[in-house]
Write an enzyme that holds these catalytic residues in place. Sequence first.
Site, PDB file in Angstrom:
ATOM      1  N   LYS A  53       0.846  -1.207   0.000  1.00 30.96           N
ATOM      2  CA  LYS A  53       0.000   0.000   0.000  1.00 30.96           C
ATOM      3  C   LYS A  53       0.875   1.248   0.000  1.00 30.96           C
ATOM      4  CE  LYS A  53      -3.941  -2.409   1.856  1.00 30.96           C
ATOM      5  NZ  LYS A  53      -4.722  -2.889   2.987  1.00 30.96           N
ATOM      6  N   GLN A  97      -5.247  -2.073   9.127  1.00 34.04           N
ATOM      7  CA  GLN A  97      -5.048  -3.352   8.450  1.00 34.04           C
ATOM      8  C   GLN A  97      -5.657  -4.502   9.261  1.00 34.04           C
ATOM      9  OE1 GLN A  97      -3.481  -3.735   5.319  1.00 34.04           O
ATOM     10  NE2 GLN A  97      -4.257  -5.808   5.536  1.00 34.04           N
ATOM     11  N   ASP A 120     -11.840   2.500   3.260  1.00 36.10           N
ATOM     12  CA  ASP A 120     -12.204   1.093   3.059  1.00 36.10           C
ATOM     13  C   ASP A 120     -13.714   0.952   2.868  1.00 36.10           C
ATOM     14  OD1 ASP A 120     -10.005  -0.587   2.968  1.00 36.10           O
ATOM     15  OD2 ASP A 120      -9.803  -0.731   5.153  1.00 36.10           O
TER      16      ASP A 120
END
Length: 283
Positions: A53, A97, A120
Amino acid sequence: MGKIIDGKEIARQIRLQLREEVQTLVAEHGITPGLAVILVGSNPASQVYVRMKKQACAEVGITSFSHELPAETSEGALLSLIDTLNNHPSVHGILVQLPQPAHIHPQRVLEAISPDKDVDGFHPRNVGLLAIGAPLFRPCTPWGCLVLLQTSGIQLDGQQAVVVGRSNIVGKPMALLLLAEQATVTLCHSHTRHLAELIAGADIVVAAIGRAEMIRGDWFKPGAVVIDVGMNRRADGTLCGDVAFAEALPRVAAITPVPGGVGPMTITMLLKNTVIGAGRCVA
Ligand code: NDP
């Protein structure tokens, strides 16, 4: 023979476009998009994802703020970091995460992230906005699947779509995204009866199960379009999807490979959501 949908190439094109959008935001508005990535603990797979990422952010000009915390970090300390990032003007996206250590309540963490920075798309408010057809941020993996279909010129309006898997991060939002595109959606799961028959009637199939090559090639209607989200490791260490690719390829109109299909799109859509978040800060 079906067409192979090249997720790597489609992701590359989108990242080139994002790079330009970032340059414009910087040049015209003095805004550099920023993504904060929080990792609690030292799960090796999570460390790899976080590194990927960060690299992807650098590639398109997004600033990444990395917070790698020890596994014993308390939930309170994590929530307090999220609060700081919620109020940080250079941070436009925050992600924690997964998976998190057992002593941290995942839902409390999701709810602590400001919906305006929830790149997200997992905050209950964003889930609700997606459900009513007014999304603020679309969850990255299913949105990536949708973009693969759209970029490949696949008609969605009025088509029969079968989504296999009903997780909150892939299956359910995928069904909502396809519904918003006027597809007629059937959402299947482990209690679904006659899965093969349902798939046989589908114009579009999205497989998000996590079971190696469970969907066989002869289940598909000839000319169907298949998006394979599954990422499974075979005994010999190679990766495969939830669909028996070699069997399906001669029968379907188009199919994503594993690897090189949905995978590259997930991080790309995360970058896109971060740029969208930053764009909303333009006065
Ligand atoms: P989950 O384990 O959360 O969900 C799996 C779903 O599959 C569940 O809804 C389950 O049903 C359903 N299922 C399990 N067995 C069957 C069966 N025999 N028949 C029908 N449905 C079944 O997985 P995720 O959604 O998180 O991920 C799915 C796959 O996608 C995994 O392989 C994962 O690695 C991959 N993935 C890939 C990403 C990428 O970027 N390429 C990103 C995210 C995931 P039930 O609800 O009844 O248990």
